[in-house]
Design a protein around this motif. Structure first.
Motif, PDB file in Angstrom:
ATOM      1  N   HIS A 167       0.815  -1.441   0.013  1.00 23.54           N
ATOM      2  CA  HIS A 167       0.013   0.002   0.023  1.00 23.54           C
ATOM      3  C   HIS A 167       0.769   1.177   0.086  1.00 23.54           C
ATOM      4  CE1 HIS A 167      -3.309   2.644   0.758  1.00 23.54           C
ATOM      5  NE2 HIS A 167      -2.622   3.248   1.988  1.00 23.54           N
ATOM      6  N   ILE A 168       0.839   2.180  -0.928  1.00 28.11           N
ATOM      7  CA  ILE A 168       1.614   3.211  -1.157  1.00 28.11           C
ATOM      8  C   ILE A 168       0.736   4.656  -0.803  1.00 28.11           C
ATOM      9  CG2 ILE A 168       2.752   4.788  -2.646  1.00 28.11           C
ATOM     10  CD1 ILE A 168       3.914   1.992  -4.210  1.00 28.11           C
ATOM     11  N   SER A 169       1.259   5.431   0.071  1.00 27.60           N
ATOM     12  CA  SER A 169       0.552   6.504   0.236  1.00 27.60           C
ATOM     13  C   SER A 169       1.607   7.687   0.155  1.00 27.60           C
ATOM     14  CB  SER A 169       0.072   6.470   1.706  1.00 27.60           C
ATOM     15  OG  SER A 169       0.161   7.679   2.394  1.00 27.60           O
ATOM     16  N   SER A 204       5.330   6.790   1.513  1.00 28.82           N
ATOM     17  CA  SER A 204       5.464   5.701   2.416  1.00 28.82           C
ATOM     18  C   SER A 204       4.932   4.453   1.606  1.00 28.82           C
ATOM     19  CB  SER A 204       4.988   5.486   3.905  1.00 28.82           C
ATOM     20  OG  SER A 204       3.552   5.916   4.045  1.00 28.82           O
ATOM     21  N   ALA A 205       5.526   3.182   1.895  1.00 27.39           N
ATOM     22  CA  ALA A 205       4.926   2.008   1.000  1.00 27.39           C
ATOM     23  C   ALA A 205       5.104   0.963   2.188  1.00 27.39           C
ATOM     24  CB  ALA A 205       5.928   1.665   0.052  1.00 27.39           C
ATOM     25  N   THR A 206       3.747   0.362   2.557  1.00 33.62           N
ATOM     26  CA  THR A 206       3.747  -0.605   3.430  1.00 33.62           C
ATOM     27  C   THR A 206       3.430  -1.641   2.994  1.00 33.62           C
ATOM     28  OG1 THR A 206       2.436   0.925   4.896  1.00 33.62           O
ATOM     29  CG2 THR A 206       2.252  -1.348   5.472  1.00 33.62           C
ATOM     30  N   ILE A 207       4.537  -2.819   3.181  1.00 34.29           N
ATOM     31  CA  ILE A 207       4.488  -4.100   2.478  1.00 34.29           C
ATOM     32  C   ILE A 207       4.400  -5.158   3.339  1.00 34.29           C
ATOM     33  CG2 ILE A 207       5.991  -5.532   0.741  1.00 34.29           C
ATOM     34  CD1 ILE A 207       7.543  -2.481   0.503  1.00 34.29           C
ATOM     35  N   GLY A 208       3.449  -6.000   3.088  1.00 39.70           N
ATOM     36  CA  GLY A 208       3.480  -7.232   3.884  1.00 39.70           C
ATOM     37  C   GLY A 208       2.042  -7.756   3.881  1.00 39.70           C
ATOM     38  N   PRO A 209       1.992  -8.979   4.870  1.00 39.95           N
ATOM     39  CA  PRO A 209       0.702  -9.898   4.654  1.00 39.95           C
ATOM     40  C   PRO A 209      -0.504  -9.125   4.889  1.00 39.95           C
ATOM     41  CG  PRO A 209       2.406 -10.776   6.174  1.00 39.95           C
ATOM     42  CD  PRO A 209       2.703  -9.438   5.741  1.00 39.95           C
TER      43      PRO A 209
END
Lengths: 165, 146
Positions: free
Chosen positions: A73-75, A83-88
């Protein structure tokens, strides 16, 4: 006794910020989003590669389910921070087998005891349990691919930020 | 070895041993590598290496190395696990100096990188609470390279 001193110097961040702020806001945000997308793809692919694959016989656990549910998820905000949130994925549960008693009794919209989210499984794997040694695939991915991500961000910004300001 | 050296530092620290207890029912000092033994006394800490990186040198393998260490603290109450984590943080965050191990490993920098809670685990005899803290460490391994 080792007394070497390492000096790290980073130049040009203020210039980069200045260049981005001189662009129209939409263009600057798109530039940052593109850089984050390129870099996060590297990290996401690495995490998918590192994610453990279930090899047992329980039909309720599809092999590769964890790796299939890792996303990004990129914001990007108006002050040009991103920011980029990367994960399960947090809201995805492991499916119940169609033949299981719980699956047959399940009513539409009801919660079934025993369901387990992909994120919960990932946490158990990442940190281990009292009975199971940890398999820190998320940290391992970060440590392995963080430098490649940084290079990707720098290269993308070099290509996209207009020269000559 | 960095893991063993840090183990020596923690097991000699009065703040950490005060949290772990000095006469534990399981006969250990409560600091375990990788995985705790079956039915350990609480609280206890499990440590593991979760990342490492060579610092490239033109002259060959470099004595200076980077490692990321993880400490998972467990207790019968969340507060016990949290206090143990803080005791470890007080010792290791900003630590510089020799570790006193047989390799004479020297830590050049050690800083906290990440903190998190571990999902509570329901066991037969109660709930096990956990917290986790990671450190990034640059150290000199005097047994290798140049």
């Amino acid at each position: 006794m080792p007394q070497s001193i390492v000096t790290v110097r980073i130049d040009g961040l203020d210039k980069l910020q200045d260049m981005l702020e001189r662009q129209p806001l939409k263009n600057a945000k798109n530039t940052i989003r593109t850089a984050l997308t390129v870099a996060s793809k590297i990290m996401e692919d690495g995490m998918i590669k590192e994610a453990p694959v279930y090899t047992g016989n329980d039909p309720r656990i599809p092999p590769g389910f964890l790796a299939e549910h890792i996303n990004t998820h990129i914001s990007v905000r108006n002050n040009l921070s991103g920011s980029a949130t990367i994960g399960p994925q947090a809201r995805i549960d492991y499916p119940l087998a169609p033949t299981s008693k719980k699956a047959k009794l399940r009513k539409k919209g009801s919660k079934v005891a025993g369901r387990i989210a992909v994120l919960t499984v990932a946490r158990f794997l990442e940190y281990g349990t009292s009975k199971m040694k940890a398999n820190p695939f998320i940290t391992r991915s970060w440590e392995t691919y963080k430098n490649a991500c940084l290079v990707a961000i720098v290269n993308t910004l070099q290509q996209l930020v207009p020269k000559g300001f | 070895m960095i893991g063993n050296g840090l183990y020596l530092v923690l097991s000699a620290d009065p703040g950490v041993t005060a949290q772990l207890g000095t006469s534990r029912a399981d006969g250990t000092n409560g600091i375990f590598p990788g995985l705790a033994p079956d039915q350990p006394s609480v609280p206890y800490v499990v440590y593991e290496k979760v990342g490492a990186e060579a610092i490239i040198s033109m002259q060959g393998a470099n004595k200076t190395q980077y490692v990321r260490m993880r400490y998972k603290c467990y207790g019968a109450a969340y507060g016990d696990a949290d206090q143990l984590m803080w005791a470890i943080k007080y010792v290791l965050n900003g630590f510089v100096g020799p570790l006193g191990d047989s390799d004479n490993t020297y830590v050049q920098s050690c800083f906290m990188l990440h903190e998190d809670d571990i999902a509570p685990e329901d066991l037969l005899h109660g709930t096990l609470y956990g917290t986790v803290i990671d450190f990034e460490i640059v150290f000199v391994d005097n047994k290798v390279g140049v």
